[in-house]
Motif scaffolding. Structure first.
Motif, PDB file in Angstrom:
ATOM      1  N   TRP A  35      31.100  40.366  94.286  1.00 20.70           N
ATOM      2  CA  TRP A  35      29.676  40.402  93.967  1.00 20.70           C
ATOM      3  C   TRP A  35      29.503  41.168  92.659  1.00 20.70           C
ATOM      4  O   TRP A  35      30.085  42.230  92.461  1.00 20.70           O
ATOM      5  CB  TRP A  35      28.883  41.052  95.088  1.00 20.70           C
ATOM      6  CG  TRP A  35      28.853  40.223  96.322  1.00 20.70           C
ATOM      7  CD1 TRP A  35      29.354  38.955  96.461  1.00 20.70           C
ATOM      8  CD2 TRP A  35      28.321  40.587  97.591  1.00 20.70           C
ATOM      9  NE1 TRP A  35      29.152  38.518  97.732  1.00 20.70           N
ATOM     10  CE2 TRP A  35      28.533  39.489  98.442  1.00 20.70           C
ATOM     11  CE3 TRP A  35      27.691  41.716  98.082  1.00 20.70           C
ATOM     12  CZ2 TRP A  35      28.124  39.506  99.769  1.00 20.70           C
ATOM     13  CZ3 TRP A  35      27.289  41.737  99.400  1.00 20.70           C
ATOM     14  CH2 TRP A  35      27.500  40.634 100.226  1.00 20.70           C
ATOM     15  N   VAL A  69      24.206  40.401  92.387  1.00 23.68           N
ATOM     16  CA  VAL A  69      23.424  41.233  93.297  1.00 23.68           C
ATOM     17  C   VAL A  69      22.512  42.157  92.506  1.00 23.68           C
ATOM     18  O   VAL A  69      22.751  42.449  91.333  1.00 23.68           O
ATOM     19  CB  VAL A  69      24.320  42.067  94.239  1.00 23.68           C
ATOM     20  CG1 VAL A  69      25.051  41.174  95.195  1.00 23.68           C
ATOM     21  CG2 VAL A  69      25.271  42.923  93.473  1.00 23.68           C
ATOM     22  N   GLY A  70      21.462  42.649  93.186  1.00 17.70           N
ATOM     23  CA  GLY A  70      20.466  43.444  92.503  1.00 17.70           C
ATOM     24  C   GLY A  70      20.754  44.933  92.527  1.00 17.70           C
ATOM     25  O   GLY A  70      20.239  45.684  91.715  1.00 17.70           O
ATOM     26  N   SER A  71      21.568  45.370  93.500  1.00 19.98           N
ATOM     27  CA  SER A  71      21.791  46.806  93.662  1.00 19.98           C
ATOM     28  C   SER A  71      23.257  47.128  93.415  1.00 19.98           C
ATOM     29  O   SER A  71      24.137  46.415  93.888  1.00 19.98           O
ATOM     30  CB  SER A  71      21.401  47.221  95.077  1.00 19.98           C
ATOM     31  OG  SER A  71      21.944  48.476  95.383  1.00 19.98           O
ATOM     32  N   ARG A  73      24.984  49.345  94.708  1.00 21.71           N
ATOM     33  CA  ARG A  73      25.669  49.695  95.959  1.00 21.71           C
ATOM     34  C   ARG A  73      26.354  48.488  96.599  1.00 21.71           C
ATOM     35  O   ARG A  73      27.216  48.655  97.445  1.00 21.71           O
ATOM     36  CB  ARG A  73      24.679  50.256  96.966  1.00 21.71           C
ATOM     37  CG  ARG A  73      23.996  51.507  96.518  1.00 21.71           C
ATOM     38  CD  ARG A  73      24.834  52.726  96.829  1.00 21.71           C
ATOM     39  NE  ARG A  73      24.010  53.903  96.782  1.00 21.71           N
ATOM     40  CZ  ARG A  73      24.332  54.995  96.106  1.00 21.71           C
ATOM     41  NH1 ARG A  73      25.450  55.045  95.421  1.00 21.71           N
ATOM     42  NH2 ARG A  73      23.544  56.034  96.116  1.00 21.71           N
ATOM     43  N   HIS A  74      25.943  47.273  96.257  1.00 17.86           N
ATOM     44  CA  HIS A  74      26.552  46.094  96.862  1.00 17.86           C
ATOM     45  C   HIS A  74      27.615  45.493  95.963  1.00 17.86           C
ATOM     46  O   HIS A  74      28.215  44.486  96.322  1.00 17.86           O
ATOM     47  CB  HIS A  74      25.498  45.016  97.143  1.00 17.86           C
ATOM     48  CG  HIS A  74      24.332  45.491  97.913  1.00 17.86           C
ATOM     49  ND1 HIS A  74      23.172  44.783  98.032  1.00 17.86           N
ATOM     50  CD2 HIS A  74      24.151  46.631  98.606  1.00 17.86           C
ATOM     51  CE1 HIS A  74      22.323  45.457  98.768  1.00 17.86           C
ATOM     52  NE2 HIS A  74      22.882  46.587  99.122  1.00 17.86           N
ATOM     53  N   ALA A  75      27.849  46.080  94.778  1.00 15.60           N
ATOM     54  CA  ALA A  75      28.634  45.374  93.763  1.00 15.60           C
ATOM     55  C   ALA A  75      30.126  45.622  93.938  1.00 15.60           C
ATOM     56  O   ALA A  75      30.559  46.670  94.404  1.00 15.60           O
ATOM     57  CB  ALA A  75      28.191  45.827  92.391  1.00 15.60           C
ATOM     58  N   ASP A  76      30.917  44.605  93.551  1.00 17.64           N
ATOM     59  CA  ASP A  76      32.368  44.757  93.460  1.00 17.64           C
ATOM     60  C   ASP A  76      32.824  44.696  92.014  1.00 17.64           C
ATOM     61  O   ASP A  76      33.906  45.152  91.682  1.00 17.64           O
ATOM     62  CB  ASP A  76      33.076  43.643  94.217  1.00 17.64           C
ATOM     63  CG  ASP A  76      32.570  43.533  95.626  1.00 17.64           C
ATOM     64  OD1 ASP A  76      32.678  44.520  96.346  1.00 17.64           O
ATOM     65  OD2 ASP A  76      32.055  42.470  95.988  1.00 17.64           O
ATOM     66  N   ALA A  99      28.609  53.363  92.127  1.00 19.73           N
ATOM     67  CA  ALA A  99      29.187  52.162  92.716  1.00 19.73           C
ATOM     68  C   ALA A  99      30.174  52.533  93.802  1.00 19.73           C
ATOM     69  O   ALA A  99      30.913  53.499  93.660  1.00 19.73           O
ATOM     70  CB  ALA A  99      29.887  51.354  91.643  1.00 19.73           C
ATOM     71  N   PRO A 100      30.176  51.771  94.926  1.00 20.12           N
ATOM     72  CA  PRO A 100      31.184  52.017  95.963  1.00 20.12           C
ATOM     73  C   PRO A 100      32.545  51.530  95.483  1.00 20.12           C
ATOM     74  O   PRO A 100      32.666  50.434  94.951  1.00 20.12           O
ATOM     75  CB  PRO A 100      30.686  51.190  97.150  1.00 20.12           C
ATOM     76  CG  PRO A 100      29.853  50.132  96.562  1.00 20.12           C
ATOM     77  CD  PRO A 100      29.269  50.678  95.302  1.00 20.12           C
ATOM     78  N   ILE A 103      35.860  49.316  92.598  1.00 16.49           N
ATOM     79  CA  ILE A 103      34.990  48.555  91.705  1.00 16.49           C
ATOM     80  C   ILE A 103      35.809  48.116  90.502  1.00 16.49           C
ATOM     81  O   ILE A 103      36.657  48.858  90.009  1.00 16.49           O
ATOM     82  CB  ILE A 103      33.764  49.402  91.298  1.00 16.49           C
ATOM     83  CG1 ILE A 103      32.821  48.637  90.374  1.00 16.49           C
ATOM     84  CG2 ILE A 103      34.157  50.685  90.611  1.00 16.49           C
ATOM     85  CD1 ILE A 103      31.576  48.236  91.030  1.00 16.49           C
TER      86      ILE A 103
END
Lengths: 159, 310
Positions: A35, A69-71, A73-76, A99-100, A103
């Motif tokens: 994402w 994605v918009g946030s 926090r959801h991104a890879d 970012a989680p 990444i």
């Protein structure tokens, strides 16, 4: 006593094999659903338009499970384009820290990779890899959608 | 006891409805892609997404918020959705006869996921999540009354039966409820209620990606977000099957009828997807007046028609 069985064995005993399957399953899932979060620095918008092109019917990156994605926090994947100036640097660092992990960072366009024509500007704060670690570079001013897809495929293969 | 646990966790509860819902989610994305002349994701894409979030990604807790509620809310959402799936699917698969008044229990259980999204978003301490949470709350207040009127219409048509099993058996002994004027009106009301319950596009103002960057779910990452995805998959399966049970004759699982059962669910999901792809996002004010005025009016007309026997 010797060391208990199951530790320190790579791919020879059962826990080792199971563990290697687990790791490859994790990698497979990660690879199959990247994402993307898009960070635009002081961009001239050409790269933005080309990135948008990749998601349109003609190129359709959702075939590979890639979504925008918009946030953060959801991104890879963190896509960075545009020249990064003094003000953008803090924001880019903050976004990267939010970012989680894991990444992946991709620098897109001449400005993201090297600085391009802004490399000697007063407010230029260095290409992206001086600020955060970069996994893939996609040069071009702007890169064609085909070049972006080729870069993403290379990135997926390197995971 | 073991049987009840089996019902809750394997079939028709958590596992079965989650897997079916994941395939339906693929169906939804594939149809969306075909509507936009794209190719669309591969069949197992929802599973890849789910396992990536669950196994690979890191969980980030908000600094200024309540971590306990933040982590508990997705679990509550999954629990509510799984319980609702048991109550809906057991009578539908003809396993147990349910109990008197289980329609009301299902109505309450179906609201749990939305409420836990609100709890999670408010616990995250993010201002955009708070905006999303308040929008979700307004949306719930507008569509729940309509959904209750929809259920009232069904109860009037089933001549006062509050039991899902007897609602299905009345339809199977006579005609499906949709084969009448009031049935068609109730179907329209029900489809829009489901659209709002699932948070699909005309009513997705609570999680608007471009506007408030995923709103309610902005702070979720990793396993908690995987739980939210799981709850969404389950809801995508059980709400269309609830509609199929109430209006479209339920399922008969014998021979060729299995195909009909699959086609009913796929047809309802197709309708939801087409509505989603041909409409822009509404403002919250428009959504409230849409449900409070027009859909309520339609539902009341349908109840009166059903009472008169049309």
């Amino acid at each position: 006593m010797d060391e208990p069985a199951g530790r320190n064995c790579n791919n020879s005993c059962l826990p080792g094999i199971l563990n290697s399957y687990k790791v490859s399953f994790k990698n497979f899932c990660f690879k199959k659903s990247l994402w993307v979060f898009h960070f635009g620095g002081a961009s001239c918008n050409n790269c933005d338009i080309e990135i948008l092109d990749c998601l349109t019917p003609r190129y359709d990156l959702e075939r590979f499970g890639i979504l925008l994605v918009g946030s953060i926090r959801h991104a890879d994947v963190l896509l960075v384009n545009g020249s990064i100036n003094m003000r953008d640097r803090d924001r880019l660092l903050e976004i990267y820290e939010q970012a989680p992990k894991p990444i992946l960072v991709v620098a897109i366009g001449a400005c993201g990779c090297t600085g391009g024509i802004f490399a000697e500007g007063n407010t230029f704060a260095g290409p992206v890899d001086k600020i955060i670690p970069v996994n893939a570079y996609i040069p071009g001013c702007p890169p064609k959608p085909e070049a972006i897809i080729a870069g993403i495929v290379k990135l997926v293969k390197s995971v | 006891m073991a049987v009840y646990l089996f019902y809750l966790i394997v079939f028709p509860g958590l596992l079965f409805s989650a897997v079916t819902g994941a395939f339906l989610s693929w169906f939804d994305r594939k149809i969306t892609a075909r509507v936009q002349f794209r190719k669309g994701p591969p069949l197992l894409q929802p599973f890849y997404d789910f396992f990536k979030l669950l196994l690979v990604k890191e969980t980030i807790l908000p600094k200024k918020g309540s971590p306990m509620m933040f982590l508990l809310a997705p679990v509550l959402a999954v629990a509510g959705a799984a319980l609702a799936s048991v109550f809906i699917l057991l009578p539908l698969f003809n396993i147990s006869s349910g109990f008197k008044g289980d329609l009301i229990v299902i109505f309450y259980l179906l609201t749990i996921p939305s409420f836990s999204y609100i709890i999670g978003s408010l616990a995250s301490g993010n201002p955009l999540a708070a905006v999303g949470g308040s929008r979700e709350m307004k949306l719930i207040m507008s569509y729940e009354s309509t959904f209750l009127l929809f259920l009232a219409g069904i109860i009037v048509k089933a001549s006062g039966n509050f039991n899902l099993y007897s609602v299905i058996s009345i339809q199977q002994n006579t005609t499906p409820f949709i084969g009448s004027v009031s049935g068609i009106l109730l179907f329209i009301v029900g489809i829009f209620c489901i659209q709002a319950k699932l948070g699909l596009v005309p009513f997705d103002m609570a999680e608007a990606e471009t506007e408030i960057t995923e709103g309610t779910f902005i702070e979720y990452s990793g396993p908690p977000y995987a739980m939210i995805k799981l709850a969404k998959y389950i809801m995508l399966f059980i709400l269309p099957s609830f509609l199929a049970a109430l209006l479209l004759n339920g399922f008969t699982l014998k021979g060729i009828n299995i195909l009909w059962a699959v086609l009913k669910i796929a047809g309802v999901v197709l309708l939801l997807t087409l509505i989603r792809n041909t409409n822009p996002r509404l403002k919250i004010k428009q959504a409230v007046s849409f449900f409070m005025i027009w859909m309520n009016l339609l539902a009341v007309i349908a109840i009166i028609l059903a009472y008169l026997g049309y």
